[in-house]
Design a protein around this motif. Structure first.
Motif, PDB file in Angstrom:
ATOM      1  N   SER A 120       0.775  -1.276  -0.128  1.00 35.30           N
ATOM      2  CA  SER A 120      -0.133  -0.020   0.201  1.00 35.30           C
ATOM      3  C   SER A 120       1.066   1.146   0.004  1.00 35.30           C
ATOM      4  O   SER A 120       1.610   1.557   0.996  1.00 35.30           O
ATOM      5  CB  SER A 120      -0.990   0.092   1.165  1.00 35.30           C
ATOM      6  OG  SER A 120      -1.678   1.188   1.421  1.00 35.30           O
ATOM      7  N   GLU A 121       0.829   1.939  -1.081  1.00 35.53           N
ATOM      8  CA  GLU A 121       1.703   3.196  -1.295  1.00 35.53           C
ATOM      9  C   GLU A 121       1.104   4.321  -0.237  1.00 35.53           C
ATOM     10  O   GLU A 121       1.868   5.023   0.349  1.00 35.53           O
ATOM     11  CB  GLU A 121       1.685   3.881  -2.686  1.00 35.53           C
ATOM     12  CG  GLU A 121       2.555   2.700  -3.421  1.00 35.53           C
ATOM     13  CD  GLU A 121       2.638   3.616  -4.897  1.00 35.53           C
ATOM     14  OE1 GLU A 121       1.823   4.566  -5.241  1.00 35.53           O
ATOM     15  OE2 GLU A 121       3.445   2.863  -5.664  1.00 35.53           O
ATOM     16  N   ALA A 122      -0.233   4.011   0.116  1.00 36.34           N
ATOM     17  CA  ALA A 122      -0.971   5.235   0.878  1.00 36.34           C
ATOM     18  C   ALA A 122      -0.338   5.019   2.259  1.00 36.34           C
ATOM     19  O   ALA A 122      -0.476   6.033   2.912  1.00 36.34           O
ATOM     20  CB  ALA A 122      -2.458   4.784   0.894  1.00 36.34           C
ATOM     21  N   ALA A 123       0.009   3.904   2.731  1.00 39.96           N
ATOM     22  CA  ALA A 123       0.579   3.672   3.959  1.00 39.96           C
ATOM     23  C   ALA A 123       1.586   4.712   4.176  1.00 39.96           C
ATOM     24  O   ALA A 123       2.025   5.084   5.225  1.00 39.96           O
ATOM     25  CB  ALA A 123       0.943   2.241   4.373  1.00 39.96           C
ATOM     26  N   ILE A 124       2.598   4.550   3.007  1.00 39.24           N
ATOM     27  CA  ILE A 124       4.114   5.408   3.258  1.00 39.24           C
ATOM     28  C   ILE A 124       3.456   6.757   3.241  1.00 39.24           C
ATOM     29  O   ILE A 124       4.088   7.474   4.100  1.00 39.24           O
ATOM     30  CB  ILE A 124       4.768   5.119   1.806  1.00 39.24           C
ATOM     31  CG1 ILE A 124       5.202   3.498   1.857  1.00 39.24           C
ATOM     32  CG2 ILE A 124       5.927   5.984   1.897  1.00 39.24           C
ATOM     33  CD1 ILE A 124       6.390   3.347   0.633  1.00 39.24           C
ATOM     34  N   ILE A 125       2.560   7.358   2.479  1.00 45.42           N
ATOM     35  CA  ILE A 125       2.209   8.613   2.254  1.00 45.42           C
ATOM     36  C   ILE A 125       1.838   9.040   3.630  1.00 45.42           C
ATOM     37  O   ILE A 125       2.170  10.140   4.405  1.00 45.42           O
ATOM     38  CB  ILE A 125       1.360   9.144   1.277  1.00 45.42           C
ATOM     39  CG1 ILE A 125       2.097   8.814  -0.205  1.00 45.42           C
ATOM     40  CG2 ILE A 125       0.788  10.457   1.402  1.00 45.42           C
ATOM     41  CD1 ILE A 125       3.183   9.811  -0.315  1.00 45.42           C
ATOM     42  N   TYR A 126       0.710   8.319   4.230  1.00 45.44           N
ATOM     43  CA  TYR A 126      -0.017   8.602   5.531  1.00 45.44           C
ATOM     44  C   TYR A 126       0.977   8.669   6.711  1.00 45.44           C
ATOM     45  O   TYR A 126       0.885   9.341   7.576  1.00 45.44           O
ATOM     46  CB  TYR A 126      -1.028   7.916   5.546  1.00 45.44           C
ATOM     47  CG  TYR A 126      -2.045   8.118   4.624  1.00 45.44           C
ATOM     48  CD1 TYR A 126      -2.411   9.330   4.133  1.00 45.44           C
ATOM     49  CD2 TYR A 126      -3.316   7.057   4.295  1.00 45.44           C
ATOM     50  CE1 TYR A 126      -3.519   9.573   3.227  1.00 45.44           C
ATOM     51  CE2 TYR A 126      -4.139   7.385   3.381  1.00 45.44           C
ATOM     52  CZ  TYR A 126      -4.323   8.572   2.760  1.00 45.44           C
ATOM     53  OH  TYR A 126      -5.393   8.788   2.042  1.00 45.44           O
ATOM     54  N   CYS A 127       2.119   7.729   6.658  1.00 44.92           N
ATOM     55  CA  CYS A 127       2.791   7.643   7.950  1.00 44.92           C
ATOM     56  C   CYS A 127       3.802   8.680   7.582  1.00 44.92           C
ATOM     57  O   CYS A 127       4.398   9.350   8.776  1.00 44.92           O
ATOM     58  CB  CYS A 127       3.692   6.256   7.719  1.00 44.92           C
ATOM     59  SG  CYS A 127       2.668   4.783   8.326  1.00 44.92           S
ATOM     60  N   TYR A 128       4.126   9.328   6.503  1.00 45.20           N
ATOM     61  CA  TYR A 128       5.078  10.395   6.323  1.00 45.20           C
ATOM     62  C   TYR A 128       4.366  11.716   6.848  1.00 45.20           C
ATOM     63  O   TYR A 128       4.986  12.364   7.722  1.00 45.20           O
ATOM     64  CB  TYR A 128       5.522  10.771   4.774  1.00 45.20           C
ATOM     65  CG  TYR A 128       6.342  11.890   4.683  1.00 45.20           C
ATOM     66  CD1 TYR A 128       7.430  12.115   5.342  1.00 45.20           C
ATOM     67  CD2 TYR A 128       6.260  12.624   3.373  1.00 45.20           C
ATOM     68  CE1 TYR A 128       8.386  12.894   4.935  1.00 45.20           C
ATOM     69  CE2 TYR A 128       7.054  13.573   3.071  1.00 45.20           C
ATOM     70  CZ  TYR A 128       8.210  13.753   3.928  1.00 45.20           C
ATOM     71  OH  TYR A 128       9.216  14.880   3.715  1.00 45.20           O
ATOM     72  N   VAL A 129       3.106  11.848   6.665  1.00 49.51           N
ATOM     73  CA  VAL A 129       2.261  12.700   7.152  1.00 49.51           C
ATOM     74  C   VAL A 129       2.477  12.956   8.924  1.00 49.51           C
ATOM     75  O   VAL A 129       2.655  13.847   9.610  1.00 49.51           O
ATOM     76  CB  VAL A 129       0.700  12.782   6.745  1.00 49.51           C
ATOM     77  CG1 VAL A 129      -0.053  13.736   7.991  1.00 49.51           C
ATOM     78  CG2 VAL A 129       0.610  13.088   5.520  1.00 49.51           C
TER      79      VAL A 129
END
Length: 524
Positions: A120-129
């Motif tokens: 899940s690429e979304a997991a990377i973006i959201y964890c970056y937030v």
């Protein structure tokens, strides 16, 4: 991106430039290039919006960026300018290369090594937030926030937290970290989310069930691979460390590692097992060096393993078998029995890696109400009792209507604000226990529930349904705690998809336009 083109062209260009450079190997200059994610401009915009406005749904952001007044519906230029000022400040932090690469180190700390391990690429973006909120809004030390984000990413990636309805899920997570007192509270909140997700029943029941798949890009498979790296495991039948063999920067004409069928495909086909979904079960794979994989070919495990087994010392054999989740003398086991046994062991390896990752930082979640407390509260909009999970007490037989009754309640809780279902308790609060359902043990009953939810409501909801067994008045009771679901939950009933909501002390079925209206209001 359209609004940015109109009101902030420079910001749009910066996002596109970052995304372009992130996809191109660096020539020695500072660059956002990495082996985890080649982000699109929209993905980096999501990070900016998450940090600036604490929102996950881009559709809800457009009004804010237009400066729309919620009471009048008209656009307010001053409000729009203020929102874009927040965006500019946030985007500076988002596109900061020091922030970006230090955050990506958290993924490595969690055992992940590259894009091939990301489901899940979304997991990377959201964890970056979350990482940026920690350092910018709460002033958390970078070493501390990297550790916490490593833990949160491991949990989120393994459970598929942001795989289905990611915006809805992250909106809920953002709401949990708004307006906290300080950085300590922020860290504690993230760890509490992890602790309430990764319960004992998750490790013992849910994760083994999720490993019962042939999906090549399963989050649970990647978690197991990350666990092996985290625990410094060797490649099976090799002195080489797995971590050294999965460097994404090294590319040869042939992959250094191959996923080896422990029970080779050719052997299983000769034994009459020809279904690829059974042959390619996650639990039938282990990483080996490619020359070894070729040498093994389609030999029966009983033919190729004993010699390899004998070549290892007792200490090495014990460690290798533990890390690679192999039962003793596994090569003589029945294939189906081997799969079941290995899934349980794989789940425990992942758990060991998780505990190694969190170290002394383990956070115990606030204890949920006990069975006694729930019974004392009585049936409410958030609590319901049922005598059995599958058995009709009048006939003594398994009854699909009883299954459906439990599923209706679970779906009703998911579609409302969550709630708790007690199995083994009569409507009047009398504790009946679980013996009438006829399961040999808690694990079998728990797995039955997991499969029931997965097959009849959907596997996307499994992370939102938590089970726990507890003794009360000399009897066993199953507690099913449901979170507020990420999207509308329908119950499969034959050829129908039925929709239930919890209201008052009852579960009610909606149909037609009522479903559409409720879903629009509840899930947006």
């Amino acid at each position: 991106m359209t609004l940015m083109s109109v009101f902030w062209e420079e910001g749009r260009v910066d996002l596109e430039d970052f995304a372009l450079k992130a996809a191109m190997p660096s020539d020695g200059q500072s660059s956002p290039f990495n082996h985890f994610l080649k982000p699109s401009p929209d993905q980096m915009l999501r990070a900016t919006v998450g940090l600036a406005l604490k929102r996950a749904r881009l559709e809800n952001v457009y009004g804010a960026l237009r400066g729309r007044d919620a009471s009048t519906g008209s656009d307010n230029p001053e409000k729009r300018d203020a929102q874009f000022a927040l965006m500019r400040e946030a985007q500076t932090a988002v596109l900061n290369l020091a922030n970006w690469h230090h955050f990506l180190d958290a993924l490595k700390l969690a055992g992940y090594r590259g894009q091939k391990m990301i489901s899940s690429e979304a997991a990377i973006i959201y964890c970056y937030v979350l990482y940026l909120i920690g350092i910018r809004d709460y002033g958390i030390d970078r070493a501390v926030i990297r550790q916490v984000i490593a833990e949160f990413f491991f949990m989120a990636s393994m459970t598929g937290r942001y795989t289905n309805s990611p915006e809805t899920r992250f909106e809920a997570d953002l709401s949990k970290v708004r307006d906290l007192a300080d950085g300590t509270a922020f860290v504690s909140r993230l760890r509490e989310i992890c602790a309430t997700t990764l319960t004992g029943d998750y490790w013992d029941i849910t994760l083994p069930s999720q490993l019962a798949t042939s999906a090549a890009r399963s989050p649970s498979l990647f978690a197991y691979q990350a666990a092996l790296i985290k625990l410094d495991a060797p490649v099976l039948f090799s002195p080489m460390k797995l971590a050294a063999m999965v460097d994404p920067a090294i590319k040869g004409s042939k992959a250094a590692l191959e996923q080896h069928h422990l029970f080779p495909r050719g052997y299983l086909e000769e034994e009459g097992i020809k279904d690829f979904k059974i042959i390619n079960q996650i639990a039938n794979f282990a990483p080996v060096e490619w020359p070894a994989n070729i040498k093994i070919g389609k030999q029966a495990p009983a033919n190729y393993v004993p010699a390899l087994d004998a070549a290892m010392s007792a200490a090495d054999r014990e460690r290798v078998y533990k890390l690679h989740a192999l039962p003793p003398v596994w090569w003589d086991m029945n294939y189906e029995e081997f799969l079941v046994a290995r899934r349980l062991r794989m789940a425990q390896v992942v758990r060991e890696a998780w505990e190694a990752l969190i170290g002394d930082t383990k956070t115990e979640p606030s204890p949920p109400p006990s069975v006694a407390e729930l019974i004392a509260a009585g049936e409410t909009g958030a609590i319901e009792f049922k005598s059995t999970l599958r058995t009709n007490l009048h006939t003594g037989q398994h009854d699909e209507k009883i299954h459906l009754s439990a599923l209706k309640t679970i779906a009703g809780f998911l579609n409302a604000q969550g709630g708790t279902l007690l199995i083994g308790v009569a409507d009047d609060g009398e504790v009946l226990g679980l013996s009438a359902d006829g399961f040999p043990n808690d694990d079998k009953m728990g797995l039955h529930l997991v499969n029931l939810v997965k097959d009849r409501i959907g596997d996307v909801f499994l992370p939102y349904v938590h089970q726990h067994f507890e003794d009360q008045d000399g009897e066993r009771v199953l507690t099913i705690r449901c979170e507020r679901g990420p999207r509308a939950a329908f119950v499969k009933d034959g050829n129908q998809q039925r929709f239930f909501v919890r209201g008052g002390n009852a579960t009610t079925e909606l149909s037609g336009n009522s479903v559409m209206d409720y879903v629009k209001q509840r899930f947006g």
